[in-house]
Design an enzyme around this catalytic site. Structure first.
Site, mmCIF file in Angstrom:
data_model
loop_
_atom_site.group_PDB
_atom_site.id
_atom_site.type_symbol
_atom_site.label_atom_id
_atom_site.label_comp_id
_atom_site.label_asym_id
_atom_site.label_seq_id
_atom_site.Cartn_x
_atom_site.Cartn_y
_atom_site.Cartn_z
ATOM 1 N N ASP A 6 -1.752 35.508 55.082
ATOM 2 C CA ASP A 6 -0.988 36.318 56.043
ATOM 3 C C ASP A 6 0.196 35.623 56.727
ATOM 4 O OD1 ASP A 6 -3.480 37.345 55.577
ATOM 5 O OD2 ASP A 6 -4.085 37.397 57.672
ATOM 6 N N GLN A 14 -0.996 31.715 57.408
ATOM 7 C CA GLN A 14 -2.338 31.237 57.097
ATOM 8 C C GLN A 14 -2.208 30.260 55.941
ATOM 9 O OE1 GLN A 14 -5.709 32.466 58.561
ATOM 10 N NE2 GLN A 14 -4.014 32.051 59.933
ATOM 11 N N PHE A 71 -7.225 31.333 62.526
ATOM 12 C CA PHE A 71 -6.892 32.566 61.823
ATOM 13 C C PHE A 71 -5.619 33.216 62.382
ATOM 14 C CE2 PHE A 71 -10.994 34.100 59.479
ATOM 15 C CZ PHE A 71 -11.038 32.913 58.784
#
Ligand code: FRU
Length: 490
Positions: free
Chosen positions: A38, A54, A97
């Site tokens: 991402d 990410q 994350f």
């Protein structure tokens, strides 16, 4: 700096330098080293566009996540920056994350999901996700002492403690807001809204939207922003079910189009539309430029159908950044206008008649191109554009004017694994007229239909010699083609 961050920076520094330029896309962002998924923290800081992602610098597969980092002046030429965040605290040991970023008082703030593993009362190892803050100067970031800043006890009752992630961050009416993906008791998805005065202290506001098992299950990677008088909520649902040609199985990415009452924080949406109709698109995130343009970027890969070439030394690319706008009730998207500054060697052909033989046009070839094909299908039953062709391989864009569909097919593009190779989208009925803008790079193909009405994004790993382009039609059709090479000097 923590040992984990130092190690990641040293490793990527060595590895990135060893990957030859011609093993990378020409005008798409690719992982500096290892794996990327991402886009994160996409936004301006000190007048430059920043992009985090990410990132597992150590291997071409997903593993404990870091935040990689890059910046750009124009969305096309990116400068890699050192890894911004590593999983080096108890509250994020299992991964840093996805999340967002904002500028405040000259500082760059990142809000991300810290993932940790704990042993529950029954002795089972379980995951916990909470939201954490880091502050930096555009290069180095320090995690807040009070992390996590949005904790599990701020979840609505019954929500999953394992699935609480991907805070998108923005400022509106003098306050900070974040939209976070969560899973309610019914096992589907919901998007939660929190607000803060200072980024350190947060309060729960409302459940912005509920999936109710209608569009997939868990909703990941939300984004929530105004666009041309409407309010758009982007979500990335897991476990979608295919529906006509609008949604495909697995991880999807959708625009919810609705209206938002800022005072009551009430959001009502009445339309759901795919963000992209291709094979490889997920986890899109947007930012607003200083001039008020809304730019979206997506991860150009699929979780289920994960196509890549390990020998390249990196895995993961982003789409061309795209400007969003609403036309006829749909969210439309076109490549950022900055791409036009990299166009060279224009070639144009007007009103070329096509028949059943494959036809090449003088000067129309190449692998790093921006090409628009305007089709007048007339009596034709099918018009085909063959791309990335050599004597053995090609990929096709197939227009069916009877059904009003466009199919992208990479079956014969040269890979020898049993991946999903084609996808079809419905286009508007314009009486046999269709305009397709095709961006072809070394490892991808993005198609924009009818001036941004739809986008269709897919990876393509044909060898560089596959640079032929030919056209044909079942029944007479006419096309006009304008084509540019894209050149980006480093
Ligand atoms: C989406 C996602 C996010 C998560 C990240 C982990 O692709 O699953 O929900 O934050 O990837 O890398």
């Amino acid at each position: 700096m923590s040992k984990a961050l130092e190690k990641a920076r040293e490793y990527e520094n060595k590895k990135t330098g060893s990957i030859p330029e011609n093993h990378r896309p020409v005008f798409h962002f690719s992982a500096p080293a290892g794996w990327l998924n991402d886009p994160n923290g996409f936004g301006d800081f000190m007048g430059e566009h920043h992009l985090f992602f990410q990132y597992n610098p150590y291997d071409v597969h997903w593993d404990t996540m870091h935040w990689g980092h890059a910046k750009s002046q124009d969305f096309i030429k990116w400068e890699y920056l050192p890894t911004a965040l590593a999983p080096d605290e108890d509250y994020d040991r299992k991964g840093v994350f996805s999340g967002g970023a904002v500028e405040k008082d000259g500082k760059h703030y990142l809000l991300y999901t810290g993932v940790r593993e704990i042993t529950d009362e029954t002795g089972k190892k379980v995951i916990r996700q909470e939201q954490c803050l880091a502050e930096g100067d555009g290069l180095d970031y320090r995690k807040a002492a009070c992390n996590p800043v949005i904790t599990a006890d701020m979840l609505p009752e019954g929500s999953s403690l394992e699935d609480f992630r991907d805070p998108k961050l923005w400022k509106e009416n003098g306050r900070f807001y974040t939209a976070v993906g969560s899973r309610p008791a019914d096992g589907s998805g919901q998007i939660l809204l929190y607000s803060s005065e200072d980024l350190h202290h947060w309060e729960f506001c409302t459940v912005l939207a509920r999936c109710q098992n209608q569009y997939g299950k868990m909703w990941e990677c939300p984004d929530f922003f105004p666009l041309d008088g409407k309010r758009i909520l982007i979500v990335s649902p897991q476990d979608m079910q295919a529906k006509d040609l609008e949604f495909h199985n697995g991880n999807g990415n959708i625009f919810l189009i609705g209206d938002y009452d800022k005072t009551s924080m009430d959001y009502r949406w009445d339309m759901a539309q795919s963000c992209d109709y291709g094979l490889d698109f997920y986890a899109a995130q947007t930012m607003e430029t200083e001039g008020g343009r809304r730019i979206m970027i997506g991860w150009m890969q699929s979780w289920d159908n994960h196509l890549f070439q390990p020998e390249l030394g990196w895995s993961g690319q982003f789409t061309i950044p795209r400007e969003l706008f609403i036309r006829d009730g749909r969210v439309c998207q076109n490549p950022v206008k900055e791409l036009e500054d990299y166009r060279v060697d224009p070639v144009e052909h007007k009103n070329v008649l096509l028949g059943k033989e494959l036809t090449a046009l003088p000067g129309v070839k190449g692998r790093c191109i921006d090409m628009t094909v305007e089709i007048e299908a007339g009596e034709s039953d099918a018009v085909e554009i063959r791309l990335a062709e050599n004597k053995d391989f090609y990929s096709s864009v197939l227009y069916n004017p009877r059904e009003n569909t466009v199919m992208f097919d990479r079956t014969y593009s040269g890979f020898c694994r049993d991946f999903i190779s084609s996808r079809t989208m419905k286009v508007r009925d314009r009486g046999g007229k269709l305009a397709l803008r095709i961006l072809l790079d070394r490892y991808s193909c993005e198609i924009f239909a009818n001036d941004g009405e739809q986008a269709m994004t897919s990876l393509l790993f044909s060898s560089g010699e596959c640079s032929g382009i030919r056209f044909r039609s079942k029944g007479k059709a006419s096309i006009s083609v304008s084509k540019y090479e894209i050149k980006v000097s480093r």
